[in-house]
Design a protein around this motif. Structure first.
Motif, mmCIF file in Angstrom:
data_model
loop_
_atom_site.group_PDB
_atom_site.id
_atom_site.type_symbol
_atom_site.label_atom_id
_atom_site.label_comp_id
_atom_site.label_asym_id
_atom_site.label_seq_id
_atom_site.Cartn_x
_atom_site.Cartn_y
_atom_site.Cartn_z
ATOM 1 N N ARG A 150 0.803 -1.221 0.000
ATOM 2 C CA ARG A 150 0.000 0.000 0.000
ATOM 3 C C ARG A 150 0.837 1.274 0.000
ATOM 4 O O ARG A 150 0.466 2.271 -0.623
ATOM 5 C CB ARG A 150 -0.955 -0.010 1.202
ATOM 6 C CG ARG A 150 -2.035 1.045 1.102
ATOM 7 C CD ARG A 150 -3.145 0.786 2.108
ATOM 8 N NE ARG A 150 -4.192 1.783 1.993
ATOM 9 C CZ ARG A 150 -5.292 1.781 2.721
ATOM 10 N NH1 ARG A 150 -5.491 0.827 3.619
ATOM 11 N NH2 ARG A 150 -6.212 2.729 2.565
ATOM 12 N N MET A 209 -13.031 -4.300 -9.175
ATOM 13 C CA MET A 209 -13.245 -3.000 -9.803
ATOM 14 C C MET A 209 -14.337 -2.244 -9.039
ATOM 15 O O MET A 209 -15.417 -2.784 -8.782
ATOM 16 C CB MET A 209 -13.658 -3.185 -11.259
ATOM 17 C CG MET A 209 -12.664 -3.974 -12.090
ATOM 18 S SD MET A 209 -11.075 -3.130 -12.297
ATOM 19 C CE MET A 209 -11.564 -1.831 -13.442
ATOM 20 N N GLY A 210 -14.028 -1.011 -8.677
ATOM 21 C CA GLY A 210 -14.987 -0.226 -7.917
ATOM 22 C C GLY A 210 -15.350 -0.865 -6.600
ATOM 23 O O GLY A 210 -16.453 -0.680 -6.090
ATOM 24 N N CYS A 213 -8.746 -0.301 -1.142
ATOM 25 C CA CYS A 213 -8.070 0.960 -1.444
ATOM 26 C C CYS A 213 -7.538 1.059 -2.859
ATOM 27 O O CYS A 213 -7.142 2.140 -3.297
ATOM 28 C CB CYS A 213 -6.917 1.172 -0.457
ATOM 29 S SG CYS A 213 -5.611 -0.091 -0.593
ATOM 30 N N ASP A 214 -7.501 -0.050 -3.606
ATOM 31 C CA ASP A 214 -6.853 -0.052 -4.911
ATOM 32 C C ASP A 214 -7.553 0.874 -5.912
ATOM 33 O O ASP A 214 -8.776 0.926 -5.976
ATOM 34 C CB ASP A 214 -6.864 -1.457 -5.525
ATOM 35 C CG ASP A 214 -6.464 -2.541 -4.558
ATOM 36 O OD1 ASP A 214 -7.134 -2.683 -3.535
ATOM 37 O OD2 ASP A 214 -5.489 -3.254 -4.856
ATOM 38 N N GLU A 215 -6.767 1.536 -6.725
ATOM 39 C CA GLU A 215 -7.306 2.191 -7.907
ATOM 40 C C GLU A 215 -7.735 1.104 -8.896
ATOM 41 O O GLU A 215 -7.131 0.037 -8.965
ATOM 42 C CB GLU A 215 -6.236 3.070 -8.562
ATOM 43 C CG GLU A 215 -5.763 4.230 -7.719
ATOM 44 C CD GLU A 215 -6.746 5.398 -7.727
ATOM 45 O OE1 GLU A 215 -7.708 5.347 -8.522
ATOM 46 O OE2 GLU A 215 -6.545 6.340 -6.943
ATOM 47 N N ASP A 216 -8.763 1.389 -9.678
ATOM 48 C CA ASP A 216 -9.203 0.416 -10.672
ATOM 49 C C ASP A 216 -8.075 0.047 -11.636
ATOM 50 O O ASP A 216 -7.985 -1.091 -12.098
ATOM 51 C CB ASP A 216 -10.398 0.959 -11.459
ATOM 52 C CG ASP A 216 -11.714 0.811 -10.701
ATOM 53 O OD1 ASP A 216 -11.718 0.210 -9.604
ATOM 54 O OD2 ASP A 216 -12.741 1.309 -11.205
ATOM 55 N N SER A 217 -7.208 1.012 -11.927
ATOM 56 C CA SER A 217 -6.094 0.732 -12.840
ATOM 57 C C SER A 217 -5.146 -0.313 -12.255
ATOM 58 O O SER A 217 -4.574 -1.135 -12.991
ATOM 59 C CB SER A 217 -5.329 2.015 -13.154
ATOM 60 O OG SER A 217 -4.825 2.606 -11.959
ATOM 61 N N GLU A 218 -4.971 -0.302 -10.927
ATOM 62 C CA GLU A 218 -4.129 -1.305 -10.276
ATOM 63 C C GLU A 218 -4.764 -2.682 -10.361
ATOM 64 O O GLU A 218 -4.087 -3.690 -10.622
ATOM 65 C CB GLU A 218 -3.913 -0.946 -8.801
ATOM 66 C CG GLU A 218 -3.144 0.317 -8.535
ATOM 67 C CD GLU A 218 -3.081 0.600 -7.039
ATOM 68 O OE1 GLU A 218 -2.347 -0.111 -6.334
ATOM 69 O OE2 GLU A 218 -3.780 1.522 -6.570
ATOM 70 N N GLN A 228 -6.901 -3.707 -12.593
ATOM 71 C CA GLN A 228 -6.828 -4.126 -13.988
ATOM 72 C C GLN A 228 -5.438 -4.666 -14.327
ATOM 73 O O GLN A 228 -5.312 -5.728 -14.948
ATOM 74 C CB GLN A 228 -7.161 -2.947 -14.908
ATOM 75 C CG GLN A 228 -7.060 -3.294 -16.391
ATOM 76 C CD GLN A 228 -7.482 -2.141 -17.281
ATOM 77 O OE1 GLN A 228 -7.682 -1.014 -16.831
ATOM 78 N NE2 GLN A 228 -7.635 -2.402 -18.570
ATOM 79 N N THR A 266 -20.794 -4.078 -11.231
ATOM 80 C CA THR A 266 -19.352 -4.006 -11.494
ATOM 81 C C THR A 266 -18.894 -5.022 -12.538
ATOM 82 O O THR A 266 -17.711 -5.084 -12.859
ATOM 83 C CB THR A 266 -18.545 -4.199 -10.192
ATOM 84 O OG1 THR A 266 -18.836 -5.480 -9.624
ATOM 85 C CG2 THR A 266 -18.866 -3.120 -9.177
#
Length: 423
Positions: A282, A310-311, A315-320, A322, A354
């Protein structure tokens, strides 16, 4: 010379070239001074190589504190760089724990750095071939479950822990009838007093076998066998004895070596749960990023690997998320084919809404989609919950919005109203 390549993100008040050299020396044949026996021949044969350094924008303040720097009155600016180091394969051999110690080891403790994160690991094919491949992975899981041309839709036993064995068996039977493909224990439910695993496995598998015999459709149950190594092997044997096909393990808490031993003793599908990964990943300048992490744990022979959702609720961004899913679908050695893929598993706050983002992230149907509350809390019950997921997938295949598809599909419409109102 065959090299294992590790890529790091570093932060330091010193020249990045100096730190790269320290990393290479500390984790191969050198130490902070030259010692007796450290001949030129030995250094040529065993020293790690600095392969590249790419300097990035500096920082005004350190990401992490260092008593080493404070004692010497050394301040910023704090230079950041991406560093690639190659470690000779012969230093390590067929030894996964030592591979991990080599690419990580004491590096996080170096006084000269105010940040260091292991970003990725690249392996030569000959070295990757020393370790177990998945027994199933994506392709084999499809074959075993007879699920083709769509994602795997599954769920998690909820409440997470506390249910009695017979209650869990009843729920599993209900979920089988509802049409799920896959059911797993929660990571905190392994061998609780309320439902000991030696009771839970036979009770649940009796219901699953009965359903399988009647319908011809198999449902994969991932029993959480996380424990010490010998106990995990016993539990895996019990799953196989009762006709099961899958075991779930909390990878971070059992560890690399225990998972290697488990893989060597069973041909069950191994479902890898990464709970605790946030402690490693993190912070942007300490720990280990998913590309490096998944390389180490895939060498144990995992078949499925969690990537969050996804969504989702984490805490992850969706890009992470993916990027994590896409790397699971790539072989560890570029020359390898799909026998060297693991199945990415999406979970955490997932529901019908999602599904489209998940499909867009993966670009194919090769993923497992787990929804706990997204199935079990559906206003019309679990069967409607699983129907809403399949209807969402149908909308993706048809290239239409969920809202449009929902006009003729009440389960999806209810899901959009119920879960959508919760953000």
């Amino acid at each position: 010379m065959d090299l294992i390549e590790a890529r790091y993100l570093i932060e330091t008040p010193f020249e990045p070239e100096k730190i790269a050299t320290i990393i290479a020396g500390e984790q191969s044949s050198g130490t902070f001074v030259r010692v007796a026996g450290e001949t030129d021949e030995l250094r040529e044969r065993c020293s790690a190589r600095v392969l590249s350094i790419r300097e990035l924008a500096p920082a005004d303040h350190p990401s992490l504190q260092s008593a080493y720097l404070t004692a010497r009155g050394i301040n910023g600016p704090y230079r950041r760089a991406e560093v690639r180091v190659g470690f000779p394969v012969d230093n390590i051999g067929h030894n996964l724990a030592t591979l991990a110690a080599t690419v990580s080891g004491n590096l996080y403790d170096l006084g000269e750095v105010t940040g260091l994160k292991l970003m990725d690991i690249k392996l030569p094919k000959a070295y990757r071939d020393l370790y177990d491949y998945p027994v199933a992975g994506t392709k084999g899981t499809r074959t075993r479950m007879k699920v083709h041309d769509r994602p795997f839709f599954g769920t998690i036993i909820k409440p997470n822990v506390g249910m009695r064995t017979h209650d869990i068996a009843d729920l599993v039977e209900q979920l089988c009838e509802a049409g799920v493909d896959f059911i797993k224990d929660d990571e905190v439910c392994a061998n609780p007093a309320s439902a000991p695993i030696t009771d839970r496995i036979p009770a649940i598998m009796e219901r699953v076998r009965r359903y399988r015999d009647r319908t011809g459709r198999d449902v994969m149950i991932a029993f959480n066998i996380t424990d010490e190594t010998d106990a995990m092997r016993r539990h895996a044997d019990l799953i196989a004895e009762h006709g099961g096909s899958c075991a779930m393990v909390s990878m971070n808490w059992t560890g690399l070596s225990a998972l290697q031993t488990l893989r060597g003793s069973t041909d069950l599908v191994l479902h890898g749960h990464r709970n605790g990964f946030g402690a490693l990943s993190r912070h942007p300048l300490i720990g280990m990023a998913f590309p490096a992490y998944q390389t180490l744990y895939r060498l144990t022979g995992m078949d499925h690997m969690h990537v969050h959702g996804m969504g989702g609720k984490f805490c992850d961004e969706d890009s992470e998320v993916q990027a994590s899913a896409q790397i699971c679908a790539q072989p560890l050695a570029p020359e390898n084919g799909d026998e060297d893929h693991v199945l990415p598993v999406f979970s955490s706050g997932q529901w019908a809404g999602t599904v489209p983002a998940t499909f867009d992230a993966v670009g194919s149907a090769d993923f497992m989609f787990l929804a706990g509350g997204g199935i079990l809390a559906h206003p019309s019950g679990p069967k409607a919950g699983i129907m809403s997921l399949r209807q969402a997938w149908d909308a993706c295949e048809a290239g239409v919005s969920l809202e449009k598809h929902a006009t003729g599909h009440s389960e999806l419409a209810e899901a959009l109203t119920f879960y959508g109102a919760r953000g």
